[in-house]
Design an enzyme around this catalytic site. Structure first.
Site, mmCIF file in Angstrom:
data_model
loop_
_atom_site.group_PDB
_atom_site.id
_atom_site.type_symbol
_atom_site.label_atom_id
_atom_site.label_comp_id
_atom_site.label_asym_id
_atom_site.label_seq_id
_atom_site.Cartn_x
_atom_site.Cartn_y
_atom_site.Cartn_z
ATOM 1 N N TRP A 1 51.518 42.979 46.459
ATOM 2 C CA TRP A 1 52.816 42.318 46.477
ATOM 3 C C TRP A 1 52.774 40.853 46.085
ATOM 4 C CZ3 TRP A 1 51.770 38.514 49.867
ATOM 5 C CH2 TRP A 1 50.927 38.785 50.954
ATOM 6 N N ASN A 2 51.602 40.253 45.963
ATOM 7 C CA ASN A 2 51.578 38.803 45.780
ATOM 8 C C ASN A 2 51.933 38.372 44.354
ATOM 9 O OD1 ASN A 2 49.045 40.004 45.146
ATOM 10 N ND2 ASN A 2 48.088 37.983 45.133
ATOM 11 N N LYS B 1 51.533 52.789 41.253
ATOM 12 C CA LYS B 1 52.243 52.677 42.522
ATOM 13 C C LYS B 1 52.297 51.199 42.888
ATOM 14 C CE LYS B 1 51.857 53.048 47.472
ATOM 15 N NZ LYS B 1 52.203 51.595 47.537
ATOM 16 N N GLU C 1 39.674 44.991 42.137
ATOM 17 C CA GLU C 1 39.840 43.541 42.220
ATOM 18 C C GLU C 1 40.312 43.267 43.633
ATOM 19 O OE1 GLU C 1 40.841 40.194 42.671
ATOM 20 O OE2 GLU C 1 42.651 40.475 41.479
ATOM 21 N N LEU C 2 39.380 42.797 44.474
ATOM 22 C CA LEU C 2 39.627 42.747 45.913
ATOM 23 C C LEU C 2 39.824 41.305 46.382
ATOM 24 C CD1 LEU C 2 37.023 45.491 46.902
ATOM 25 C CD2 LEU C 2 39.436 45.772 46.261
ATOM 26 N N CYS D 1 44.407 36.146 45.663
ATOM 27 C CA CYS D 1 43.034 36.552 45.955
ATOM 28 C C CYS D 1 42.025 35.457 45.636
ATOM 29 C CB CYS D 1 42.693 37.827 45.178
ATOM 30 S SG CYS D 1 42.940 37.678 43.398
ATOM 31 N N GLU E 1 39.282 36.468 54.740
ATOM 32 C CA GLU E 1 40.404 36.110 53.874
ATOM 33 C C GLU E 1 41.680 36.037 54.703
ATOM 34 O OE1 GLU E 1 41.925 37.331 49.485
ATOM 35 O OE2 GLU E 1 41.683 38.982 50.904
#
Length: 490
Positions: free
Chosen positions: A153-154, A177, A252-253, A286, A383
């Site tokens: 959502w960012n 999605k 991509e975490l 991130c 984080e």
């Protein structure tokens, strides 16, 4: 009474409701009011979307040359460029980001499409020298097939485009999605893809608020690759779910990126980079530079400047161009950020600025600077995904590198120094997929982006991103025509 826009999902060549007719509403984080209604899809809808994507791969899209794919991508870029400001407003309304940020991101989207369109017709293989001169051997780079993507959502539209553009260049089809908090811009992009003439099934969007929907997409046997952006915990589950049917993954975490400031740095420039790295997007990125690793000799001077600047940051309506920081995206995120800071104080840290909700309330959280932080503290290891900067002190170059690398993440890092030798020396030793020297949080379509460790694997942007969505095939051609029966001696 608030007016709500009703959306449908894009599957194949149709705009459809969820199979069971369910819907849900998405809320504007600034007003707290629902402003759009979208289908609440389930596994049956994933089946339909994957079937449509598979049909695209075996039909018109699968037969298209790289030149045709490039033409359609450039046409989509033109449509997105035309509507960039409208898309920016929709994104700000859905996730609370500043219009000045979403406008910049939306205006950059065509660059990604045009860059990767330039690669689509250049995916050439190579001829490999053969040991036996009777053979011609060459390679082809072929599309993986149907890709399932899950985006957060960012920065939902940008992070979707980072996947869509390279996979279109490779010739793949997509089922995406979007986050249940920000479903609208993915649907709006699909509308523009239809206008640009992308064949049916190339871009399918399924919206839903249950975890079951994402699991169904990841586990679907028709999905050959999963592209995920999100938290490490969910990323691990995505990798496990995809591995169960041997689908590939790009992940991509999260990040816990360090900005390392040496005593010879330009402190004014460093302040600008640090502020942009942690307070832009309300820290909900991130690659947020959430750890300031600063030399003891300049710590006091740098902190003084940072606190003075943080005091002037204007919080307000994301659609107001004068606002400098908007609200957090949802109630859950506000509680998470608040909890991190409260626990840090209990653990001995000190708040130099901020540390709570401002007077305007809502989902806002003050730009916060926390000092007296030890490398082993939770606030220095986990984080936060909010506007919270942790300050850690060092005295030697080796200590700075050790502190910066003392995290399981490896996404980004900044180095601030006027010593060119030191800059490169330190950059080479930092465990991060992206390192900026005397700058921070810069991205471009032609530069690979990604991390290591708990920040994931695979790369987005650059030629590396297209390779993520292709398989390499080796072709052997007998030129002599003298293949003999293997069971006869003569």
């Amino acid at each position: 009474m608030t007016t709500r826009t009703e959306y449908r999902m894009r599957i194949g060549d149709m705009w459809v409701e969820a199979a069971d007719g369910r819907r849900f509403e998405t809320t504007n984080p600034f007003t707290g009011q629902a402003w759009a209604s979208v289908p609440d899809a389930g596994p049956e809808d994933v089946d339909r979307a994957v079937e449509a994507a598979t049909a695209a791969m075996t039909g018109e899209w699968g037969q298209a040359t790289g030149f045709e794919r490039a033409r359609l991508m450039r046409k989509l870029a033109d449509v997105v460029e035309r509507d960039a400001e409208e898309l920016a407003v929709l994104e700000s309304t859905d996730n609370g980001k500043l219009i000045r940020e979403t406008s910049g991101q939306a205006r950059a989207l065509p660059d990604w499409l045009r860059y990767f369109a330039g690669i689509a017709d250049k995916l050439q293989g190579e001829v490999i020298p053969a040991q036996n001169p009777d053979f011609l051997i060459y390679t082809r780079h072929e599309p993986v097939g149907v890709v399932g993507a899950i985006v957060p959502w960012n920065s939902p539209l940008s992070l979707l485009m980072w996947k869509l553009a390279p996979l279109l260049a490779a010739g793949c089809a997509l089922v995406v999605k979007p986050s249940e908090y920000t479903p609208v811009t993915a649907l709006e992009l699909a509308r523009r893809a239809e206008e640009a003439g992308l064949p049916p099934g190339v871009l399918n969007v399924v919206t839903g608020q249950s975890n079951e929907l994402g699991r169904a997409l990841v586990a679907h046997p028709g999905v050959r690759q999963v592209a995920f952006t999100g938290s490490p915990g969910v990323g691990i589950k995505v990798a496990q779910g995809a591995a169960a049917h041997l689908a590939r993954t790009t992940l991509e975490l999260g990040g816990k990126s360090a900005q390392v400031v040496f005593p010879d740095a330009d402190l004014e420039a460093a302040v600008n980079g640090i502020i942009a790295g942690i307070f832009a997007a309300s820290g909900q990125t991130c690659v947020a530079g959430s750890r300031l690793v600063v030399h003891a000799d300049v710590e006091e001077a740098l902190l003084e400047r940072l606190v003075a600047r943080a005091r002037t940051i204007a919080l307000g309506d994301p659609l107001d161009p004068s606002s400098e920081m908007g609200p957090l995206a949802n109630e859950s995120q506000l509680k998470t950020v608040t909890g991190f800071v409260e626990r840090a104080i209990a653990d001995g840290a000190r708040v130099a600025h901020g540390g709570g909700a401002p007077a305007l309330g809502g989902l806002f959280y003050q730009p916060t600077i926390v000092t007296d932080v030890r490398p082993d503290m939770e606030i220095a290891q986990e984080e936060i995904f909010g506007p919270v900067l942790s300050v850690l002190r060092f005295r030697t170059e080796d200590e700075a590198i050790r502190i910066a690398n003392a995290t399981r993440y490896g996404l980004g890092a900044g180095v601030w120094t006027n010593d060119v030798r030191k800059a490169h020396r330190v950059a080479h030793q930092l465990r991060a997929g992206n390192v900026w020297i005397n700058a921070y949080r810069m991205v471009a379509p032609n530069v690979p982006f990604g991390g290591n460790g708990h920040s994931g694997w695979g790369r987005e942007s650059g030629i590396d991103a297209v390779r993520e969505y292709t398989d390499t095939k080796a072709v052997w051609v007998d030129l002599a025509g003298n293949t003999r029966d293997p069971f006869r001696l003569n």
